[in-house]
Write an enzyme that holds these catalytic residues in place. Sequence first.
Site, short mmCIF file in Angstrom:
data_model
loop_
_atom_site.label_atom_id
_atom_site.label_comp_id
_atom_site.label_asym_id
_atom_site.label_seq_id
_atom_site.Cartn_x
_atom_site.Cartn_y
_atom_site.Cartn_z
N GLY A 7 13.99 -17.38 -31.50
CA GLY A 7 12.89 -17.05 -32.23
C GLY A 7 12.86 -15.63 -32.39
CB VAL A 75 17.86 -23.43 -31.48
CG1 VAL A 75 17.75 -24.13 -29.98
CG2 VAL A 75 18.33 -22.15 -31.20
CD GLU A 186 -6.04 -13.37 -44.87
OE1 GLU A 186 -6.43 -12.37 -44.26
OE2 GLU A 186 -4.63 -13.63 -44.75
CG ASP A 315 1.97 -19.43 -33.81
OD1 ASP A 315 1.14 -18.78 -33.27
OD2 ASP A 315 2.07 -19.50 -35.38
CB ALA A 330 0.48 -11.54 -35.05
C1 LIG Z 1 0.40 -17.36 -43.86
C2 LIG Z 1 0.22 -16.77 -42.60
C3 LIG Z 1 -0.81 -15.94 -42.49
C4 LIG Z 1 -1.20 -15.42 -41.08
N1 LIG Z 1 -1.76 -14.46 -41.01
C5 LIG Z 1 -2.32 -13.96 -39.64
C6 LIG Z 1 -3.21 -12.77 -39.60
O1 LIG Z 1 -3.77 -12.38 -40.54
N2 LIG Z 1 -3.30 -12.33 -38.36
C7 LIG Z 1 -2.82 -12.92 -37.24
O2 LIG Z 1 -2.73 -12.27 -36.09
N3 LIG Z 1 -1.94 -13.91 -37.36
C8 LIG Z 1 -1.58 -14.58 -38.39
N4 LIG Z 1 -0.92 -15.59 -38.90
C9 LIG Z 1 -0.11 -16.07 -37.62
C10 LIG Z 1 1.08 -15.49 -36.78
O3 LIG Z 1 1.87 -15.15 -37.93
C11 LIG Z 1 1.76 -16.19 -35.97
O4 LIG Z 1 0.66 -16.59 -34.82
C12 LIG Z 1 2.68 -15.44 -35.26
O5 LIG Z 1 3.84 -15.46 -36.26
C13 LIG Z 1 3.36 -16.31 -34.03
O6 LIG Z 1 4.47 -15.89 -33.71
P1 LIG Z 1 5.62 -16.64 -32.88
O7 LIG Z 1 6.80 -15.49 -32.45
O8 LIG Z 1 5.13 -17.54 -32.06
O9 LIG Z 1 6.31 -17.46 -34.20
P2 LIG Z 1 6.84 -16.91 -35.59
O10 LIG Z 1 6.45 -15.57 -35.83
O11 LIG Z 1 6.51 -18.08 -36.43
O12 LIG Z 1 8.43 -16.86 -35.46
C14 LIG Z 1 9.08 -18.10 -35.35
C15 LIG Z 1 10.79 -17.69 -35.43
O13 LIG Z 1 11.42 -18.89 -34.78
C16 LIG Z 1 12.38 -18.91 -35.64
N5 LIG Z 1 12.91 -20.54 -35.42
C17 LIG Z 1 12.11 -21.41 -35.58
N6 LIG Z 1 12.86 -22.70 -35.06
C18 LIG Z 1 13.93 -22.00 -34.98
C19 LIG Z 1 15.19 -22.70 -34.50
N7 LIG Z 1 15.25 -24.21 -34.43
N8 LIG Z 1 16.33 -22.11 -34.48
C20 LIG Z 1 16.25 -20.89 -34.59
N9 LIG Z 1 15.23 -20.11 -34.92
C21 LIG Z 1 14.11 -20.72 -35.20
C22 LIG Z 1 12.08 -18.65 -37.13
O14 LIG Z 1 12.81 -18.42 -38.12
C23 LIG Z 1 10.83 -17.63 -37.09
O15 LIG Z 1 11.57 -16.34 -37.23
C24 LIG Z 1 -0.68 -15.98 -40.03
C25 LIG Z 1 0.51 -17.09 -40.10
C26 LIG Z 1 0.85 -17.45 -41.55
C27 LIG Z 1 1.81 -18.60 -41.65
#
Ligand SMILES: Cc1cc2nc3c(=O)[nH]c(=O)nc-3n(C[C@H](O)[C@H](O)[C@H](O)COP(=O)(O)OP(=O)(O)OC[C@H]3O[C@@H](n4cnc5c(N)ncnc54)[C@H](O)[C@@H]3O)c2cc1C
Length: 388
Positions: A7, A75, A186, A315, A330
Amino acid sequence: MKIIIVGGGFGGLTTAKALAGTDADITLVDRTNHHLFQPLLYQVATAALAPGDIAVPIRSVFSRQKNVNVLMGDVTSIDRKGKKVILSDGRELPYHIMVMAPGARHSYFGNDNWEQHAPGLKTLADALQLREHLLRAYETAENLGMNSGRRDVDDSGYRLSVPSETTDLAPWLTFVVVGGGPTGVELAGAIAEISKRTMMKDFRHITPEMTRIILVEGQSRILTSYAPPLSELAKKSLERLGVEVLTGDMVKQVDESGVMTTNGFIASKTVIWAAGNQASPLLKSLDTDLDKAGRVRVVENLSLPDDPDIFVIGDAAVFNSSDGILPGIAPVAMQQARFVAAVINARMKGTVPPVRFRYNDKGSMATIGRGKAIAEFGRLSSAVHPPG
Ligand SMILES: Cc1cc2nc3c(=O)[nH]c(=O)nc-3n(C[C@H](O)[C@H](O)[C@H](O)COP(=O)(O)OP(=O)(O)OC[C@H]3O[C@@H](n4cnc5c(N)ncnc54)[C@H](O)[C@@H]3O)c2cc1C
């Protein structure tokens, strides 16, 4: 030491960056080639920003960090016994340590067939699809208005009123957002801005008064993660923008004609899902304890209870802090990433690794339309207005 990061979102990207200059030999795998700034997805969906404004190629982020190899791939499973990550094309990547940060998707609470009629907003593709759908909805309504001979502008250019209950047009101009969390709020605010203000002046046969933006929330108030007075302020701000906020209203059914809620049927050609998250299905292949939302229950240093070589962050993880379960935002993903990088680095150096992750809550903010936001910083809460 071979580190695989799954990810390239906020968690994965931050982990790899925090291991710059160390002996880690990192492979970062993502199914897309870009890191996405999800908090601004709704701006792309409503055509306020271009896709390139919120996405950056992962490869370019690490062009100077020589210990990171970026791999685009999907993956599909993890072989814990063999310590290998398996990709959809059959490739196998061995690891000493793995950091899982695959994020989450929407949850339809067991009604996955609703997705086709009520898509969510998580990826760039989702945002572009929604943008196209919104634009097509206005154009279709304009065409229907034109074909039926309705005209709301007289020869001097003066706007005449058009009845909003016109049955054929109404579903095209009714936008329903399900879920009153930050994303739903939003999104509803942004759609109201374009429907009630910016876009409509360019149309001749539909008017802002004909558009309805409805935010449906099952709980008794929107933005439940904020203090009640802020929820109320946000509701009032949305209503001033022209959003109808329905609280205590549960969705029962969604199909191509609209949404059935506990309070009745809403005919709509645009239903957007912003309610509930389900962690990546990939996590099931870890064969470990998951919560109801499919998140991995990690221990205090964010590793699996029975495997110190696998960390899960962002997440995809559920972590019980002294203030309860951490939200899927985030800053949590990024702070967890830096913590895990510190643990890995200590292990590589043979020093004592940090034991327990602690989240430093610096506050959160939700934007409402173009000019307002509510924010909460510790015990401080406020409504933010633009100057003037
Ligand atoms: C519309 C929206 C608005 C948001 N607004 C806010 C905000 O205002 N403030 C805030 O703090 N948070 C906000 N969030 C939440 C925040 O974006 C997430 O908490 C954050 O992105 C989590 O990070 P992460 O690294 O866990 O996952 P992500 O950022 O979702 O990254 C996961 C990555 O894993 C990759 N992936 C997934 N499965 C696979 C696989 N099987 N193989 C290879 N790659 C894979 C995906 O392509 C992605 O790039 C928002 C989310 C959304 C959807």
